[in-house]
Motif scaffolding. Structure first.
Motif, PDB file in Angstrom:
ATOM      1  N   LYS A   4       0.881  -1.025   0.147  1.00  0.00           N
ATOM      2  CA  LYS A   4      -0.031   0.089  -0.115  1.00  0.00           C
ATOM      3  C   LYS A   4       0.842   1.116  -0.125  1.00  0.00           C
ATOM      4  CE  LYS A   4      -3.656   2.312   2.707  1.00  0.00           C
ATOM      5  NZ  LYS A   4      -3.795   3.225   1.594  1.00  0.00           N
ATOM      6  N   PRO A   5       0.528   2.052  -0.759  1.00  0.00           N
ATOM      7  CA  PRO A   5       1.431   3.293  -1.016  1.00  0.00           C
ATOM      8  C   PRO A   5       1.250   3.900   0.534  1.00  0.00           C
ATOM      9  CG  PRO A   5      -0.742   3.732  -2.418  1.00  0.00           C
ATOM     10  CD  PRO A   5      -0.514   2.203  -2.047  1.00  0.00           C
ATOM     11  N   THR A   8       1.621   9.931  -0.696  1.00  0.00           N
ATOM     12  CA  THR A   8       0.702  10.201  -1.863  1.00  0.00           C
ATOM     13  C   THR A   8       1.099  11.608  -2.408  1.00  0.00           C
ATOM     14  OG1 THR A   8      -1.131   8.874  -1.466  1.00  0.00           O
ATOM     15  CG2 THR A   8      -1.660  10.949  -2.403  1.00  0.00           C
ATOM     16  N   ARG A  48       6.216  12.936  -9.376  1.00  0.00           N
ATOM     17  CA  ARG A  48       6.008  11.485  -9.351  1.00  0.00           C
ATOM     18  C   ARG A  48       7.279  10.801  -8.963  1.00  0.00           C
ATOM     19  NH1 ARG A  48       4.693   7.693  -8.140  1.00  0.00           N
ATOM     20  NH2 ARG A  48       3.385   6.036  -9.218  1.00  0.00           N
ATOM     21  N   ASP A  52       4.827   7.410  -3.765  1.00  0.00           N
ATOM     22  CA  ASP A  52       4.438   6.068  -3.890  1.00  0.00           C
ATOM     23  C   ASP A  52       3.373   6.061  -4.912  1.00  0.00           C
ATOM     24  OD1 ASP A  52       6.296   4.794  -2.177  1.00  0.00           O
ATOM     25  OD2 ASP A  52       5.110   5.757  -0.528  1.00  0.00           O
ATOM     26  N   GLU A  53       2.432   7.096  -4.923  1.00  0.00           N
ATOM     27  CA  GLU A  53       1.203   7.166  -5.471  1.00  0.00           C
ATOM     28  C   GLU A  53       1.041   8.882  -5.881  1.00  0.00           C
ATOM     29  OE1 GLU A  53      -3.391   5.866  -5.060  1.00  0.00           O
ATOM     30  OE2 GLU A  53      -2.475   6.966  -3.285  1.00  0.00           O
ATOM     31  N   VAL A  55      -1.928  11.286  -7.343  1.00  0.00           N
ATOM     32  CA  VAL A  55      -3.211  11.534  -7.352  1.00  0.00           C
ATOM     33  C   VAL A  55      -3.528  12.960  -7.905  1.00  0.00           C
ATOM     34  CG1 VAL A  55      -5.330  11.792  -6.186  1.00  0.00           C
ATOM     35  CG2 VAL A  55      -3.875  10.040  -5.708  1.00  0.00           C
ATOM     36  N   ARG A  75      -3.825   8.397 -10.387  1.00  0.00           N
ATOM     37  CA  ARG A  75      -5.145   8.188 -10.032  1.00  0.00           C
ATOM     38  C   ARG A  75      -5.746   9.499 -10.177  1.00  0.00           C
ATOM     39  NH1 ARG A  75      -8.254   7.099  -5.080  1.00  0.00           N
ATOM     40  NH2 ARG A  75      -6.354   6.951  -3.709  1.00  0.00           N
ATOM     41  N   THR A  97      -8.010   9.805  -0.403  1.00  0.00           N
ATOM     42  CA  THR A  97      -6.682   9.158  -0.167  1.00  0.00           C
ATOM     43  C   THR A  97      -6.465   8.585   1.244  1.00  0.00           C
ATOM     44  OG1 THR A  97      -5.543  11.071  -0.247  1.00  0.00           O
ATOM     45  CG2 THR A  97      -5.837   9.938  -2.408  1.00  0.00           C
ATOM     46  N   GLN A 100      -2.897   7.808   5.237  1.00  0.00           N
ATOM     47  CA  GLN A 100      -1.615   7.863   4.606  1.00  0.00           C
ATOM     48  C   GLN A 100      -0.453   8.180   5.290  1.00  0.00           C
ATOM     49  OE1 GLN A 100      -1.442   5.980   2.028  1.00  0.00           O
ATOM     50  NE2 GLN A 100      -1.216   7.343   0.240  1.00  0.00           N
TER      51      GLN A 100
END
Length: 199
Positions: A4-5, A8, A48, A52-53, A55, A75, A97, A100
């Motif tokens: 799981k990220p 974010t 990026r 990890d993710e 959005v 996402r 999200t 986190q």
């Protein structure tokens, strides 16, 4: 099993860009910069590698934007209330999200932030915890790092001031770090800003 990220990257890109084009005919975020990449793609690509993710918060679905960002595997979160203020976009992104470890929040029209700035913000949080914001020549900019402990309050930030009250409330647990990066406050508000050179 996929991990799981925990970090974010949240890119707020739901504004109309009326200062850039008052007629609304030109999408600021898809406008190419001097080096060739679009405003939004450059902003997202800079963030990026440090999360990890990724959005991206948009007002409504946009096929052109989603095609442009496809290689970055973001996402999408949609915020129809974005016109009511930046706080709505931020709250919407946090709501969809959490939980986190942290959020690294950037703006879709800040394409010139340097890798060293993202690294410095993350390092400051690792050392001190709390909110971290970068500053260039005493002008505070982005990205802003928010820790997990503020998730519930961030998810309720439904006003034009966005997270500003939280900066005041948690001043003792926050850090503003000075960076040698004009990109932290070099947003693309007007067409001529496209021709700013990356430092």
């Amino acid at each position: 099993m996929r991990t799981k990220p925990v970090r974010t990257g949240l890119v707020l890109a739901a504004g109309k860009g009326t200062r850039f084009d008052p007629t609304g005919q030109q999408n600021k975020l898809l406008t190419p910069l001097a080096h060739g990449g679009s405003v939004l793609h450059s902003s997202c690509a800079a963030l990026r590698p440090h999360v990890d993710e990724l959005v991206v918060v948009l007002r409504t679905p946009c096929v052109r934007i989603e095609a442009e960002l496809n290689a970055l595997q973001p996402r999408y979160v949609y915020c129809p209330q974005a016109d009511q203020g930046l706080g709505h976009s931020l709250a919407c992104g946090i709501q969809q999200t959490k939980p986190q470890q942290l959020w690294l929040v950037a703006l879709g029209d800040l394409p010139f932030i340097q890798p060293a700035t993202y690294q410095a913000v993350l390092a400051a949080h690792a050392s001190y915890g709390g909110i971290v914001r970068p500053s260039y020549q005493q002008q505070i900019g982005h990205p802003v790092l928010f820790p997990a402990a503020l998730a519930d309050e961030l998810a309720q930030v439904h006003h034009a001031d966005g997270p500003k009250p939280l900066f005041k409330k948690y001043a003792a647990q926050s850090r503003v770090i000075e960076v040698e990066d004009p990109g932290v406050c070099a947003d693309i508000d007007y067409p001529q800003h496209r021709y700013r050179r990356q430092p």
